[in-house]
Design an enzyme around this catalytic site. Sequence first.
Site, PDB file in Angstrom:
ATOM      1  N   HIS A  36       0.874  -1.313   0.017  1.00 19.79           N
ATOM      2  CA  HIS A  36      -0.139   0.105  -0.108  1.00 19.79           C
ATOM      3  C   HIS A  36       0.985   1.350  -0.005  1.00 19.79           C
ATOM      4  O   HIS A  36       0.625   2.052  -0.793  1.00 19.79           O
ATOM      5  CB  HIS A  36      -0.893   0.056   1.261  1.00 19.79           C
ATOM      6  CG  HIS A  36      -1.940  -1.166   1.437  1.00 19.79           C
ATOM      7  ND1 HIS A  36      -1.631  -2.126   2.444  1.00 19.79           N
ATOM      8  CD2 HIS A  36      -2.771  -1.558   0.608  1.00 19.79           C
ATOM      9  CE1 HIS A  36      -2.502  -2.962   2.361  1.00 19.79           C
ATOM     10  NE2 HIS A  36      -3.449  -2.474   1.241  1.00 19.79           N
ATOM     11  N   SER A 185      -2.681  -8.022   3.075  1.00 14.63           N
ATOM     12  CA  SER A 185      -3.127  -7.835   4.538  1.00 14.63           C
ATOM     13  C   SER A 185      -3.671  -9.393   5.016  1.00 14.63           C
ATOM     14  O   SER A 185      -3.594  -9.351   6.220  1.00 14.63           O
ATOM     15  CB  SER A 185      -4.218  -6.799   4.488  1.00 14.63           C
ATOM     16  OG  SER A 185      -3.862  -5.656   4.025  1.00 14.63           O
TER      17      SER A 185
HETATM   18  P1  AMP Z   1      -6.579  -3.670  -0.258  1.00 12.88           P
HETATM   19  O1  AMP Z   1      -6.126  -2.906   0.750  1.00 12.88           O
HETATM   20  O2  AMP Z   1      -6.184  -5.214  -0.182  1.00 12.88           O
HETATM   21  O3  AMP Z   1      -7.835  -3.454  -1.131  1.00 12.88           O
HETATM   22  O4  AMP Z   1      -5.461  -3.118  -1.314  1.00 12.88           O
HETATM   23  C1  AMP Z   1      -5.583  -1.704  -1.635  1.00 12.88           C
HETATM   24  C2  AMP Z   1      -4.450  -1.443  -2.916  1.00 12.88           C
HETATM   25  O5  AMP Z   1      -3.362  -1.852  -2.612  1.00 12.88           O
HETATM   26  C3  AMP Z   1      -4.959  -2.298  -4.215  1.00 12.88           C
HETATM   27  O6  AMP Z   1      -4.844  -1.538  -5.116  1.00 12.88           O
HETATM   28  C4  AMP Z   1      -4.086  -3.323  -4.288  1.00 12.88           C
HETATM   29  O7  AMP Z   1      -3.788  -4.029  -5.359  1.00 12.88           O
HETATM   30  C5  AMP Z   1      -2.808  -2.639  -3.718  1.00 12.88           C
HETATM   31  N1  AMP Z   1      -1.862  -3.624  -3.019  1.00 12.88           N
HETATM   32  C6  AMP Z   1      -2.199  -4.614  -2.281  1.00 12.88           C
HETATM   33  N2  AMP Z   1      -1.103  -5.383  -1.975  1.00 12.88           N
HETATM   34  C7  AMP Z   1      -0.032  -4.891  -2.893  1.00 12.88           C
HETATM   35  C8  AMP Z   1       1.276  -5.328  -2.987  1.00 12.88           C
HETATM   36  N3  AMP Z   1       1.638  -6.250  -2.520  1.00 12.88           N
HETATM   37  N4  AMP Z   1       2.095  -4.534  -3.713  1.00 12.88           N
HETATM   38  C9  AMP Z   1       1.270  -3.570  -4.590  1.00 12.88           C
HETATM   39  N5  AMP Z   1       0.270  -3.057  -4.375  1.00 12.88           N
HETATM   40  C10 AMP Z   1      -0.545  -3.758  -3.417  1.00 12.88           C
END
Ligand code: AMP
Length: 281
Positions: A36, A185
């Site tokens: 993130h 997460s």
């Molecule tokens: P989430 O909180 O899981 O909904 O993710 C929020 C954003 O962070 C989304 O655009 C995900 O694709 C991005 N994201 C989550 N994990 C990663 C990671 N390991 N590397 C890059 N972006 C990520």
Amino acid sequence: MLILRTLDDLRLWRRSIPLSASVGFAPTMGALHAGHMKLVEECRRENSITVVSIFVNPLQFGPNEDLARYPRPFEKDAALCEAAGVDAIYAPEPADFYAPDHATFVDVHGLDRHLCGAARPGHFRGVCTVVLKLFHAVRPHRAYFGKKDIQQALILKRMVSDLAVDVDMRLVDTVREPSGLALSSRNAYLTPDERARAIALNRGLSRARDAFANGERTANALIRIVQMEIETSEPTRIDYIEAVSQSKLEPIDKIEVPAVIAVAVFYGKTRLIDNVTLEKS
Ligand code: AMP
């Protein structure tokens, strides 16, 4: 750093931002990690104002998924954002964000037929609906999404293009642990043993990418490479291993670039996803 809890507060603040400023936006569900924070870093590099939303969106969880137990370490997330130079966090309560009679949803047809769309009916409808509503509230110039959730990123790009949403979509490379495990997460759910086994996802995908670089173009052969690697890690269940075209996200027999090999695998009760993009060499 501002912490905005209601749509009204967000709108009021947004209206105070001068027209000359550029607003960047990274939507998240919190439990923030270096993946993130990479979105935040890119966002800060390209914009004068950075907004992060932290919202565990009930619409995108299926009835038997982990909505209730999804981690919500808000204080820690806020401290990370503050240290990273975020200007405002928007963290609404679900009851404030969705009225009880909420009746409008966004569906991007076709691109949700395979991969996670097949395994999680209604998931991308929830994602598209929340992101479009967040876009209307935040009115960003640019928005940042991770390639880790490649189907999500490509579906949202299509939504923005089809509905002429005036937001520049920026996709950010997946951030990984030194072991290769993609940051997520949901990694917090893994036992140490499951975490060690889950490294097989990236190992398998990397082997397939190497085979592609060495000339292998048969999708099944590449899928088999990923499958063999993942099976050695004794996963609880392989949800899917698929090779799809990047444009339609539909399975392909022969790899034509750009293509994506994507996997979803359970270790214990935790479902992990990862992918690799195959581009022209
Ligand atoms: P989430 O909180 O899981 O909904 O993710 C929020 C954003 O962070 C989304 O655009 C995900 O694709 C991005 N994201 C989550 N994990 C990663 C990671 N390991 N590397 C890059 N972006 C990520």
